[in-house]
Write a protein that holds these residues in place. Structure first.
Motif, PDB file in Angstrom:
ATOM      1  N   VAL A   1       0.887  -1.178   0.000  1.00  0.00           N
ATOM      2  CA  VAL A   1       0.000   0.000   0.000  1.00  0.00           C
ATOM      3  C   VAL A   1       0.913   1.213   0.000  1.00  0.00           C
ATOM      4  N   GLY A   2       0.884   1.940  -1.077  1.00  0.00           N
ATOM      5  CA  GLY A   2       1.862   2.982  -1.320  1.00  0.00           C
ATOM      6  C   GLY A   2       2.714   2.645  -2.529  1.00  0.00           C
ATOM      7  N   LYS A   3       2.819   1.335  -2.847  1.00  0.00           N
ATOM      8  CA  LYS A   3       3.461   0.866  -4.077  1.00  0.00           C
ATOM      9  C   LYS A   3       4.899   1.372  -4.190  1.00  0.00           C
ATOM     10  N   THR A   4       5.704   1.076  -3.163  1.00  0.00           N
ATOM     11  CA  THR A   4       7.056   1.621  -3.133  1.00  0.00           C
ATOM     12  C   THR A   4       8.098   0.541  -2.868  1.00  0.00           C
ATOM     13  N   LEU A   5       9.330   0.877  -3.238  1.00  0.00           N
ATOM     14  CA  LEU A   5      10.526   0.233  -2.730  1.00  0.00           C
ATOM     15  C   LEU A   5      11.217   1.260  -1.849  1.00  0.00           C
ATOM     16  N   ASN A   6      11.441   0.924  -0.589  1.00  0.00           N
ATOM     17  CA  ASN A   6      12.133   1.800   0.358  1.00  0.00           C
ATOM     18  C   ASN A   6      13.567   1.334   0.527  1.00  0.00           C
ATOM     19  N   VAL A   7      14.512   2.261   0.483  1.00  0.00           N
ATOM     20  CA  VAL A   7      15.916   1.972   0.763  1.00  0.00           C
ATOM     21  C   VAL A   7      16.323   2.788   1.979  1.00  0.00           C
ATOM     22  N   PHE A   8      16.783   2.087   3.027  1.00  0.00           N
ATOM     23  CA  PHE A   8      17.250   2.730   4.254  1.00  0.00           C
ATOM     24  C   PHE A   8      18.753   2.500   4.353  1.00  0.00           C
ATOM     25  N   LEU A   9      19.541   3.548   4.117  1.00  0.00           N
ATOM     26  CA  LEU A   9      20.989   3.428   4.147  1.00  0.00           C
ATOM     27  C   LEU A   9      21.490   3.443   5.589  1.00  0.00           C
ATOM     28  N   ASN A  10      22.397   2.527   5.890  1.00  0.00           N
ATOM     29  CA  ASN A  10      22.951   2.387   7.229  1.00  0.00           C
ATOM     30  C   ASN A  10      23.833   3.592   7.547  1.00  0.00           C
ATOM     31  N   GLN A  11      23.544   4.264   8.673  1.00  0.00           N
ATOM     32  CA  GLN A  11      24.298   5.433   9.092  1.00  0.00           C
ATOM     33  C   GLN A  11      25.342   5.111  10.163  1.00  0.00           C
ATOM     34  N   GLY A  12      25.389   3.846  10.592  1.00  0.00           N
ATOM     35  CA  GLY A  12      26.254   3.476  11.695  1.00  0.00           C
ATOM     36  C   GLY A  12      25.594   3.801  13.025  1.00  0.00           C
TER      37      GLY A  12
ATOM     38  N   THR B   1      16.489   8.140   6.608  1.00  0.00           N
ATOM     39  CA  THR B   1      15.095   8.116   6.175  1.00  0.00           C
ATOM     40  C   THR B   1      14.983   7.401   4.833  1.00  0.00           C
ATOM     41  N   ALA B   2      13.804   6.916   4.557  1.00  0.00           N
ATOM     42  CA  ALA B   2      13.607   6.098   3.369  1.00  0.00           C
ATOM     43  C   ALA B   2      13.861   6.879   2.083  1.00  0.00           C
ATOM     44  N   VAL B   3      14.656   6.283   1.190  1.00  0.00           N
ATOM     45  CA  VAL B   3      14.711   6.728  -0.201  1.00  0.00           C
ATOM     46  C   VAL B   3      13.636   5.927  -0.923  1.00  0.00           C
ATOM     47  N   LYS B   4      12.663   6.623  -1.475  1.00  0.00           N
ATOM     48  CA  LYS B   4      11.449   5.969  -1.969  1.00  0.00           C
ATOM     49  C   LYS B   4      11.438   5.893  -3.490  1.00  0.00           C
ATOM     50  N   TYR B   5      11.146   4.693  -4.001  1.00  0.00           N
ATOM     51  CA  TYR B   5      10.945   4.455  -5.432  1.00  0.00           C
ATOM     52  C   TYR B   5       9.508   3.963  -5.602  1.00  0.00           C
ATOM     53  N   THR B   6       8.783   4.587  -6.516  1.00  0.00           N
ATOM     54  CA  THR B   6       7.345   4.325  -6.631  1.00  0.00           C
ATOM     55  C   THR B   6       7.029   3.550  -7.909  1.00  0.00           C
ATOM     56  N   PHE B   7       6.056   2.640  -7.798  1.00  0.00           N
ATOM     57  CA  PHE B   7       5.583   1.835  -8.925  1.00  0.00           C
ATOM     58  C   PHE B   7       4.146   2.216  -9.267  1.00  0.00           C
ATOM     59  N   ASP B   8       3.696   1.756 -10.428  1.00  0.00           N
ATOM     60  CA  ASP B   8       2.308   1.964 -10.813  1.00  0.00           C
ATOM     61  C   ASP B   8       1.420   0.814 -10.369  1.00  0.00           C
ATOM     62  N   THR B   9       2.016  -0.211  -9.801  1.00  0.00           N
ATOM     63  CA  THR B   9       1.282  -1.346  -9.255  1.00  0.00           C
ATOM     64  C   THR B   9       2.050  -1.862  -8.048  1.00  0.00           C
TER      65      THR B   9
END
Length: 402
Positions: free
Chosen positions: A190-201, A207-215
């Protein structure tokens, strides 16, 4: 207090003397540990003609009680006592991290590691996320709308990571940007995303880097699919609504180039993608579970990209996929859990990228999570299956070829 269960198996190879049970976990959690499995006995049967069929590769199924709704299972020495354990995420309202602790002599005891993981974990990753040498646990909370991380072998310190989009579905942990260790990636339905959370140590993630899909996306795999090297890993995401897998090439900053997307046609309602090497080249191939039909799709990698899907029949509602050399011929094989037909399908690798179905093995109700490893300490691969509607982990111990 737990009931005791014992599950005899024929002995298939040398047995390694087990280490002592994990007294540390017992002290930390006040657990009454019940004996759940005995994984060796006598006799393995005679040599089989090649190729060996599924029933020739494994001993009779053993069902080890783990608790309500096991969704995902990982084989890992979680308590660092030198013996391989089985850890499960249970998809309950509070969420539980439960373990079958190896106690030596091929016996296991059930332990509740943490019963407050969060609302309905759908996946499980065990990895050292903070670089302290201890195994951490992470899960996407499908109804909780966040990722949860439990730090260290005591698994009591909890970090909540809000997702961009709700109903996080699948989780991968690996180092995308070469900094601070493993990063976390999850899809949200729900939101149709891929979230990338980069490790800060220091046990922090960005915070999430968000990539959005159409499905809505489902499962995904990350790897060097285009041969550009490990500094820019690529991602392949199952899109059930479009019957496709989308591939985005990576960049050196830990992100993905969405302007160069490639959509690959597969079967109906793909929900799981796994990467592995099925032929002699060095480029990963993709295996996709098509939940809307009784098939998996194989997409062979090459320097020119992925080829057209090769389709193989499996059981009803395939969900989990694992790749390993099951028959010890040096070639990767494929295992698929079939949620609605209550079995798993084994497909033998040929080394050319083609697969050969060699039979099904009956599981318990609604098998989903799947892991392969040597849980019996005999040098042979074993299969562990999480059965969502049976409250057990099914173990198929490898059988030696004489």
């Amino acid at each position: 207090m737990h009931d005791e269960h014992r599950f005899p198996f024929p002995q298939c190879g040398p047995r390694r003397p087990g280490a002592a049970a994990s007294d540390r976990l017992r002290r930390q959690h006040g657990l009454g540990l019940a004996l759940l499995g005995v994984l060796c006995g006598a006799g393995c049967g005679s040599e089989q003609a090649s190729p060996r069929m599924a029933a020739d590769l494994f001993l009779a199924r053993a069902d080890l009680v783990i608790g309500v709704a096991p969704k995902a299972v990982v084989i890992n020495d979680f308590d660092r006592d030198g013996q391989v354990d089985m850890v499960a995420a249970r998809a309950t309202g509070s969420g539980s991290l439960s373990m079958l602790i190896a106690r030596g002599n091929n016996t296991f005891a059930r332990a509740e590691i943490n019963n407050r993981f969060g609302d309905t974990p759908f996946d499980l990753v065990l990895a050292d996320l903070d670089g302290d040498g201890r195994t951490d646990a992470a899960a996407p909370l499908y109804l909780g709308g966040e990722l949860a991380v439990l730090w260290g072998a005591d698994a009591q310190d909890r970090l909540a990571i809000p997702s961009e989009g709700s109903h996080p579905y699948a989780l991968v942990a690996l180092d995308l940007d070469g900094k601070n260790g493993r990063d976390l990636l999850t899809t949200t339905q729900v939101g149709k995303t891929l979230n990338v959370f980069l490790n800060q140590g220091s046990r922090m993630f960005g915070t999430a880097v968000k990539y959005t899909f159409d499905t809505a996306p489902a499962g995904f795999a990350v790897g060097d699919f285009d041969g550009s090297g490990p500094a820019s890993l690529d991602v392949a995401i199952a899109l059930p609504g479009s019957n496709k897998v989308r591939v985005w090439p990576g960049n050196a900053t830990g992100g993905f180039d969405t302007t160069r997307a490639t959509d690959l046609s597969v079967g109906k309602n793909p929900i799981t993608v796994v990467a592995g090497l099925l032929n002699a080249d060095s480029l990963p191939d993709l295996i996709v579970a098509n939940a809307g039909e009784r098939t998996i799709s194989v997409l062979l990698g090459s320097s020119a990209g992925f080829g057209s899907a090769q389709t193989y029949s499996v059981g009803d509602n395939p969900t989990g996929i694992a790749i390993a050399d099951l028959d010890q011929d040096g070639i990767a094989d494929v295992v698929v859990t079939n949620r609605s037909s209550n079995n798993l399908t084994i497909l033998r690798g040929t080394g050319t990228g083609a697969l050969q179905a060699i039979g099904d093995l009956a599981t318990r109700e609604q098998p989903e999570g799947l892991a392969i490893g040597d849980v019996t300490n005999d040098g042979l691969p074993d299969i562990a299956v999480a059965n969502v509607d049976a409250d057990v982990i099914s173990v198929f111990a490898g059988k030696a070829k004489k």
